[in-house]
Design a protein around this motif. Sequence first.
Motif, PDB file in Angstrom:
ATOM      1  N   ALA A   9      40.344 -34.553  10.095  1.00 54.77           N
ATOM      2  CA  ALA A   9      39.937 -35.955  10.006  1.00 54.77           C
ATOM      3  C   ALA A   9      41.095 -36.808   9.513  1.00 54.77           C
ATOM      4  N   VAL A  11      41.629 -40.532   7.719  1.00 54.52           N
ATOM      5  CA  VAL A  11      40.998 -41.682   7.075  1.00 54.52           C
ATOM      6  C   VAL A  11      42.089 -42.684   6.754  1.00 54.52           C
ATOM      7  N   THR A  22      35.531 -41.604   1.054  1.00 60.26           N
ATOM      8  CA  THR A  22      35.286 -40.983   2.356  1.00 60.26           C
ATOM      9  C   THR A  22      36.143 -39.744   2.551  1.00 60.26           C
ATOM     10  N   ARG A  25      34.645 -37.014   0.519  1.00 52.93           N
ATOM     11  CA  ARG A  25      33.385 -36.545   1.089  1.00 52.93           C
ATOM     12  C   ARG A  25      33.621 -35.676   2.330  1.00 52.93           C
ATOM     13  N   LEU A  26      34.513 -36.101   3.199  1.00 51.41           N
ATOM     14  CA  LEU A  26      34.782 -35.320   4.402  1.00 51.41           C
ATOM     15  C   LEU A  26      35.418 -33.975   4.057  1.00 51.41           C
ATOM     16  N   ASP A  29      32.780 -31.728   2.999  1.00 52.64           N
ATOM     17  CA  ASP A  29      32.026 -31.262   4.161  1.00 52.64           C
ATOM     18  C   ASP A  29      32.761 -30.184   4.941  1.00 52.64           C
ATOM     19  N   HIS A  31      36.126 -30.418   6.120  1.00 55.46           N
ATOM     20  CA  HIS A  31      37.190 -30.870   7.015  1.00 55.46           C
ATOM     21  C   HIS A  31      38.538 -30.892   6.305  1.00 55.46           C
ATOM     22  N   VAL A  33      41.742 -33.135   5.771  1.00 49.90           N
ATOM     23  CA  VAL A  33      41.775 -34.601   5.772  1.00 49.90           C
ATOM     24  C   VAL A  33      43.202 -35.125   5.613  1.00 49.90           C
ATOM     25  N   ILE A  86      38.479 -36.380  14.224  1.00 51.49           N
ATOM     26  CA  ILE A  86      37.655 -37.331  13.480  1.00 51.49           C
ATOM     27  C   ILE A  86      38.579 -38.447  12.994  1.00 51.49           C
ATOM     28  N   ALA A 230      29.851 -39.974   6.654  1.00 52.95           N
ATOM     29  CA  ALA A 230      29.734 -38.517   6.804  1.00 52.95           C
ATOM     30  C   ALA A 230      28.681 -38.154   7.837  1.00 52.95           C
ATOM     31  N   THR A 233      30.111 -38.731  11.338  1.00 54.81           N
ATOM     32  CA  THR A 233      31.182 -37.797  11.707  1.00 54.81           C
ATOM     33  C   THR A 233      30.681 -36.367  11.857  1.00 54.81           C
ATOM     34  N   GLY A 234      29.439 -36.126  11.518  1.00 57.09           N
ATOM     35  CA  GLY A 234      28.906 -34.768  11.525  1.00 57.09           C
ATOM     36  C   GLY A 234      28.371 -34.314  12.873  1.00 57.09           C
TER      37      GLY A 234
END
Length: 253
Positions: A9, A11, A22, A25-26, A29, A31, A33, A86, A230, A233-234
């Motif tokens: 991802a 951001v 964000t 959080r990603l 999850d 990912h 980043v 992402i 989130a 993007t899921g």
Amino acid sequence: MPASEQRVAIVTGGARGIGAATALRLAADGHAVAVVDLDRGAAAATARQITAAGGRALAVGADVADEAQVAAAVARVEEELGAPTILVNNAGVLRDNLLFKMSSLDWDTVMGVHLRGAFLMAREVQRHMVAAGFGRIVNLSSSSALGNRGQANYAAAKSGLQGFTKTLALELGKFGVTVNAVAPGFIATDMTAATAARTGVAFEEFKARAAASVPVRRVGAPEDVADAIAYFTGPRAGFVSGQVLYVAGGPLG
């Protein structure tokens, strides 16, 4: 999660506020980043939080309104983390003023970061998504897209991002790419604190005034917005595209 199984991802504006929340959080999850920000030092602080928690992260300094810097940033992400599938276009600036006081530079700066930046990033990253047959793009709009005194530039840019979102959803859907927008209301960040300071109001009072007009009677936190991002993007949002979600504590528009 093994690196070979992670999605990558990006951001933008990930150094602080909604962007940092964000990115964290990603990463939580699962990912990898890339935290892209004009302030690479601050982006590195966000990336360190991710790696300290056991995640994979990369800090990249770039001006998203600069075509060459965007290309270089995405190339570096691909080389060090893997092909990004992402993208969260969160980078933003404020140059508020009433129309008769607003300079051309104020207008161009806001349009450059919000609209040109989202365009350049999406154009650069979409090829990786198309190749993978999977992609998630989330653009950060705002409740100001509905109109807000003293923000002709910002409101126009955030409204433009909604049209951009819907158009990309039409163009990229057949490649497995969804494109959505999140439009926050009042979120307590450094940016809103700066607005309070500029208007000569203490931030706590500024937040209290805002909360009084919100149905849930509180202002938002960056994590509230990160939760919405989130979802988009899921893997469970594969049939949701071209949508604008207002994260504002009540109905707008």
